[in-house]
Design a protein around this motif. Structure first.
Motif, PDB file in Angstrom:
ATOM      1  N   LYS A 154      -0.600   6.710 -20.760  1.00 19.41           N
ATOM      2  CA  LYS A 154       0.031   7.945 -20.235  1.00 19.41           C
ATOM      3  C   LYS A 154      -0.939   9.114 -20.342  1.00 19.41           C
ATOM      4  O   LYS A 154      -1.027   9.949 -19.457  1.00 19.41           O
ATOM      5  N   ARG A 155      -1.681   9.167 -21.446  1.00 21.23           N
ATOM      6  CA  ARG A 155      -2.653  10.262 -21.615  1.00 21.23           C
ATOM      7  C   ARG A 155      -3.714  10.219 -20.517  1.00 21.23           C
ATOM      8  O   ARG A 155      -4.080  11.237 -19.946  1.00 21.23           O
ATOM      9  N   ARG A 156      -4.189   9.011 -20.223  1.00 21.21           N
ATOM     10  CA  ARG A 156      -5.210   8.877 -19.167  1.00 21.21           C
ATOM     11  C   ARG A 156      -4.636   9.247 -17.794  1.00 21.21           C
ATOM     12  O   ARG A 156      -5.286   9.929 -17.013  1.00 21.21           O
ATOM     13  N   GLU A 157      -3.388   8.808 -17.562  1.00 13.70           N
ATOM     14  CA  GLU A 157      -2.737   9.138 -16.284  1.00 13.70           C
ATOM     15  C   GLU A 157      -2.619  10.647 -16.114  1.00 13.70           C
ATOM     16  O   GLU A 157      -2.866  11.194 -15.045  1.00 13.70           O
ATOM     17  N   ALA A 158      -2.275  11.329 -17.227  1.00 16.45           N
ATOM     18  CA  ALA A 158      -2.131  12.791 -17.174  1.00 16.45           C
ATOM     19  C   ALA A 158      -3.466  13.452 -16.835  1.00 16.45           C
ATOM     20  O   ALA A 158      -3.496  14.549 -16.285  1.00 16.45           O
TER      21      ALA A 158
END
Ligand code: DC
Length: 217
Positions: A154-158
């Motif tokens: 999720k952090r990378r997607e953000a």
């Protein structure tokens, strides 16, 4: 007096950079992003037409490139021909090339002596994959950051990046030269449900417990 090194290792997207920058700021230490150094070599190989899959060519490039370390606003930069390729090292093309150059043993030797040289700038927060195990194994302050795969994805997607983190972790952990691992004596921190400030507080508390002294420079 000997300068202090806080070694921050961990998996991809485990919050190493954000935590290390915040920690360095709070403690007034110098921040060193070792991943940026590998990225700089990958970018330089691409720019000069060196095949990143050719181990010998990459090693030879690393032996010959003209670099210098600079410390600007308490951040260390590796300059190539006097230039820090801040934006270029974050492109998808560079990200794809960097695991290849990072797996070359002669590159890792060069990086080790360059990264150890950073101690001349002062007390360090140094982040990477092998800081506590290989670059500064003698430091008393080693931390290993991790978070669940779903939180990290999720952090990378953000950040707008779609990446197979499990595959990257596996590649980083299984390479022969200085694989990603929890360094001996490192304190593991799962930050899935923690804020940056909470992680910094925890690290400072642990450091002060180990040394019996205030961590602030
Ligand atoms: O942290 P990062 O994504 O900027 O790291 C880029 C690459 O460099 C990554 O594939 C792992 C590698 N690396 C390494 O092997 N050793 C380090 N100390 C830092 C990064």
């Amino acid at each position: 007096m000997e300068n202090i090194v806080i070694a921050i290792d961990g998996t991809s997207a485990s919050g190493k950079s954000t935590t290390s920058r915040a920690l360095a700021k709070r403690l007034e230490y110098v921040y060193v992003d070792t991943g940026a150094m590998y990225r700089t070599l990958a970018w330089y190989c691409l720019k000069t037409g060196v095949d990143v899959n050719n181990e010998k060519a990459v090693a030879s490039t690393c032996r010959k490139w003209k670099t210098r370390l600079a410390c600007i606003d308490n951040h260390v930069q590796l300059l190539v021909d006097g230039y820090f390729p801040e934006k270029e090292i974050r492109t998808e093309e560079t990200s794809g090339a960097v695991p290849h150059v990072a797996a070359v043993p002669k590159v890792r030797d060069w990086m080790k002596s360059t990264q150890r040289d950073c101690i001349k700038f002062g007390n360090l927060v140094m982040e990477g994959r092998d800081i506590g195990s290989n670059i500064f194994p003698e430091t008393d302050f080693k931390f290993y950051l991790d978070a669940s795969l779903s939180v990290r994805s999720k952090r990378r997607e953000a950040e707008g990046v779609n990446e197979n983190l499990a595959a990257r972790d596996q590649r980083d952990s299984q390479r022969k030269a200085a694989p990603l691992m929890v360094p001996l004596g490192a304190i593991p921190i799962d930050n899935s449900d923690k804020t940056i400030d909470e992680v910094c507080d925890f690290i400072i508390e642990k450091m002060e417990g180990i040394s019996g002294k205030p961590a602030l420079a």
